[in-house]
Design an enzyme around this catalytic site. Sequence first.
Site, PDB file in Angstrom:
ATOM      1  N   ASN A   1       4.061   4.352 -10.011  1.00  0.00           N
ATOM      2  CA  ASN A   1       2.923   4.248 -11.278  1.00  0.00           C
ATOM      3  C   ASN A   1       1.606   4.229 -10.598  1.00  0.00           C
ATOM      4  OD1 ASN A   1       1.672   3.389 -14.118  1.00  0.00           O
ATOM      5  ND2 ASN A   1       1.256   1.848 -12.381  1.00  0.00           N
TER       6      ASN A   1
ATOM      7  N   TYR B   1      -7.811  15.154  -8.321  1.00  0.00           N
ATOM      8  CA  TYR B   1      -7.050  14.306  -9.154  1.00  0.00           C
ATOM      9  C   TYR B   1      -5.770  15.118  -9.832  1.00  0.00           C
ATOM     10  CZ  TYR B   1      -5.266  10.854 -12.624  1.00  0.00           C
ATOM     11  OH  TYR B   1      -4.359  10.164 -13.589  1.00  0.00           O
TER      12      TYR B   1
ATOM     13  N   ASP C   1       0.895  -1.311   0.051  1.00  0.00           N
ATOM     14  CA  ASP C   1      -0.117  -0.089  -0.061  1.00  0.00           C
ATOM     15  C   ASP C   1       0.854   1.293  -0.008  1.00  0.00           C
ATOM     16  OD1 ASP C   1      -1.685   1.990   0.511  1.00  0.00           O
ATOM     17  OD2 ASP C   1      -2.761   1.219   2.239  1.00  0.00           O
ATOM     18  N   VAL C   2       1.017   1.850  -1.103  1.00  0.00           N
ATOM     19  CA  VAL C   2       1.852   3.195  -1.219  1.00  0.00           C
ATOM     20  C   VAL C   2       1.844   4.124  -0.159  1.00  0.00           C
ATOM     21  CG1 VAL C   2       2.179   2.593  -3.618  1.00  0.00           C
ATOM     22  CG2 VAL C   2       0.596   4.247  -2.745  1.00  0.00           C
TER      23      VAL C   2
ATOM     24  N   LYS D   1      -1.516  15.166  -9.176  1.00  0.00           N
ATOM     25  CA  LYS D   1      -0.603  14.907 -10.400  1.00  0.00           C
ATOM     26  C   LYS D   1       0.092  16.326 -10.442  1.00  0.00           C
ATOM     27  CE  LYS D   1      -1.838  10.852 -11.322  1.00  0.00           C
ATOM     28  NZ  LYS D   1      -0.964   9.806 -11.150  1.00  0.00           N
TER      29      LYS D   1
ATOM     30  N   THR E   1      -7.006   1.468 -20.296  1.00  0.00           N
ATOM     31  CA  THR E   1      -6.558   0.688 -19.293  1.00  0.00           C
ATOM     32  C   THR E   1      -7.764   0.261 -18.414  1.00  0.00           C
ATOM     33  OG1 THR E   1      -6.151   2.352 -17.439  1.00  0.00           O
ATOM     34  CG2 THR E   1      -4.205   2.036 -18.983  1.00  0.00           C
TER      35      THR E   1
ATOM     36  N   ILE F   1      -5.541   6.828 -22.032  1.00  0.00           N
ATOM     37  CA  ILE F   1      -4.858   5.602 -22.413  1.00  0.00           C
ATOM     38  C   ILE F   1      -5.915   4.556 -22.018  1.00  0.00           C
ATOM     39  CG2 ILE F   1      -2.848   4.146 -21.859  1.00  0.00           C
ATOM     40  CD1 ILE F   1      -1.744   6.725 -22.667  1.00  0.00           C
TER      41      ILE F   1
ATOM     42  N   THR G   1      -9.608   3.502 -16.940  1.00  0.00           N
ATOM     43  CA  THR G   1     -10.631   4.321 -18.043  1.00  0.00           C
ATOM     44  C   THR G   1     -11.716   3.588 -18.796  1.00  0.00           C
ATOM     45  OG1 THR G   1      -8.833   3.922 -19.800  1.00  0.00           O
ATOM     46  CG2 THR G   1      -8.702   6.058 -18.394  1.00  0.00           C
TER      47      THR G   1
END
Length: 242
Positions: free
Chosen positions: A82, A147, A55-56, A151, A182, A180, A185
């Site tokens: 990432n 978000y 868990d980052v 970023k 994935t 992108i 999305t």
Amino acid sequence: MITGGSRGLGRRIAEALGREGCAISICARDEEDEGRQVEAEINEQGGECLFLRLDVTSEANWQDVVAATVERFGKLDILVNNAGIYRTETVEETSEELWDLVMDINGKGVFLGTKAAIPEMRKAGGGSIINISSVAGLVGSEMSAAYGSSKGAVRIFTKATAIQYAGDKIRANSIHPGIIETPMTAHMLADAEQYQYRLGRTPIGRIGRPEDVAFGALYLASDESSFVTGSELVIDGGRTAM
Ligand code: NAD
């Protein structure tokens, strides 16, 4: 080490680095099955891959996975931060809890990973840190507040890392993908109206593929980018050139 390496962009980055002969640990919080599958695939193709749960947002957890990676592979010299989550609420729709959640994973996660990796990279004689930001970290969005803010934080944090650790031969760069395809999305792109809207804002005329980003990460991880640090690699089909 690649966070969020069990699927989407992280998975494709892991595969690309694996093909180039890197020994890789892929770390993710969920999707253990998918993570184990990526691990097995890379190992079957002659690569070296280890799946670790992470868990980052936990500093203690970061210490453990960095130690496990170094124990298994002898050193750590590439980190791809990432892992991330996407939320689309506007300023007024964003609760305090949502703001904290997005900032914790997308912002603090990158900070903690970088902090944990630097001592090992110094021991290894240098390294490359690649932070996956977004076009939302470059320009404002009509549909998200937290978000894009997270970023944008990653963009400047990357530059601070680059100048503070250039003397240790540790480079840090951010990648700014546009839209992108994935799992992140998939829901959005399944909506025909949304798909056309996104396509219309992408001059190159197609939606991005995970490999478009993986090739950029491969360049930044490699010695071919040894003069590149503190930079922003925009991979968006021309979206932010408009
Ligand atoms: P995804 O949802 O397919 O994968 C995200 C990964 O992050 C998963 O493996 C998940 O387990 C992991 N993760 C999430 N929270 C975590 C946590 N707390 N600890 C550890 N792992 C965690 O997403 P993706 O599309 O592959 O996105 C990867 C990165 O690229 C994200 O940072 C995202 O913001 C960024 N990005 C994606 C796009 C896009 O269009 N897909 C565009 C710009 C930027």
